[in-house]
Design an enzyme around this catalytic site. Sequence first.
Site, mmCIF file in Angstrom:
data_model
loop_
_atom_site.group_PDB
_atom_site.id
_atom_site.type_symbol
_atom_site.label_atom_id
_atom_site.label_comp_id
_atom_site.label_asym_id
_atom_site.label_seq_id
_atom_site.Cartn_x
_atom_site.Cartn_y
_atom_site.Cartn_z
ATOM 1 N N ASP A 63 80.390 -39.051 -33.369
ATOM 2 C CA ASP A 63 79.028 -38.865 -33.874
ATOM 3 C C ASP A 63 79.013 -38.007 -35.132
ATOM 4 O O ASP A 63 80.029 -37.417 -35.512
ATOM 5 C CB ASP A 63 78.129 -38.240 -32.779
ATOM 6 C CG ASP A 63 78.811 -37.102 -32.031
ATOM 7 O OD1 ASP A 63 79.741 -36.488 -32.586
ATOM 8 O OD2 ASP A 63 78.407 -36.825 -30.897
ATOM 9 N N ASN A 132 73.203 -31.112 -20.772
ATOM 10 C CA ASN A 132 72.172 -32.012 -20.242
ATOM 11 C C ASN A 132 72.742 -33.390 -19.884
ATOM 12 O O ASN A 132 71.993 -34.330 -19.630
ATOM 13 C CB ASN A 132 71.019 -32.162 -21.246
ATOM 14 C CG ASN A 132 71.431 -32.880 -22.532
ATOM 15 O OD1 ASN A 132 72.588 -33.264 -22.695
ATOM 16 N ND2 ASN A 132 70.490 -33.052 -23.431
ATOM 17 N N HIS A 134 74.701 -35.338 -21.854
ATOM 18 C CA HIS A 134 74.934 -36.313 -22.928
ATOM 19 C C HIS A 134 76.427 -36.504 -23.186
ATOM 20 O O HIS A 134 77.241 -35.622 -22.928
ATOM 21 C CB HIS A 134 74.163 -35.965 -24.202
ATOM 22 C CG HIS A 134 74.642 -34.796 -25.000
ATOM 23 N ND1 HIS A 134 73.786 -33.872 -25.541
ATOM 24 C CD2 HIS A 134 75.876 -34.405 -25.384
ATOM 25 C CE1 HIS A 134 74.477 -32.979 -26.216
ATOM 26 N NE2 HIS A 134 75.743 -33.260 -26.137
ATOM 27 N N GLU A 139 71.702 -39.148 -25.614
ATOM 28 C CA GLU A 139 70.884 -38.149 -24.924
ATOM 29 C C GLU A 139 70.180 -38.756 -23.705
ATOM 30 O O GLU A 139 69.905 -39.962 -23.668
ATOM 31 C CB GLU A 139 69.807 -37.625 -25.883
ATOM 32 C CG GLU A 139 70.349 -36.763 -27.029
ATOM 33 C CD GLU A 139 70.517 -35.301 -26.638
ATOM 34 O OE1 GLU A 139 71.034 -35.009 -25.547
ATOM 35 O OE2 GLU A 139 70.119 -34.441 -27.456
#
Length: 245
Positions: A63, A132, A134, A139
């Site tokens: 990314d 979280n 991801h 996400e």
Amino acid sequence: MNVTVLPSADAVADAAAAQVAAALTATRRPVLGLPTGRTPLAMFARLRAAGLDWRDVRTFNLDEFAGLAPDHTSSFHSYMDEQLFAAVNLPRGQIEFLRGDTADAAAECARYDRAIDAAGGIDLLVCGLGANGHIGFNEPGPVLWGATHLATLHEETRAANAAAFGGDAGAVPPHALTIGMTAILRARRILVLATGTSKAAAVAAMVSGPLTTALPASWLQVHGAVEVLLDPAAAAALEPALARR
Ligand code: GLP
């Protein structure tokens, strides 16, 4: 998933670096997927020191922040230059990266998926895990995307990345380009690294929770060759029977 709890974060880095080193000689033209973030820093330090031959390797980073040129000091590209690329004999032309500063994100994402396909897919994808859940910058949300795409970062993710932006979460770009779930799940092998208590809940949900778009890493359960390396803190919420120690 093959889950191993090692005695320390240093031991996770040792084991991860050993797996990458083995992947470099396992096939003639190995293709690696590479992560950024704090978790793999110690692994990269070991890889820099290892004197490995990267001449025939091709790398795809997972990314990049939208809007940042490769030479921006906070870009993932700069991070990779510092942590690995400048120190090894990996030819520049074999380093693949999403261009954060593209004027046409859709075209850039499509180019990246084609490049991954043209390389024959990813042999070993190394990834960290967001607190979280991801992976890359896929996400949690109502849907997940298979293709490489422009993602909107959650506020907690921007806060988690603030260190690279002078500690200012507001300075972290609100969007990023990320490979999607298809390129991740098509990798022949996946190595997930997680250390520290902040990852414990996400690790437990990834390993034994329901498959849900609310926890993108849970989809790694469908893959047949995932290895998870944890330190004791990251393993704290796991059912003891689910991990080798
Ligand atoms: C970041 C990156 C991921 C990384 C994850 C965990 O936002 N996009 O590739 O694995 O979040 O980061 P860290 O290792 O710093 O906890």
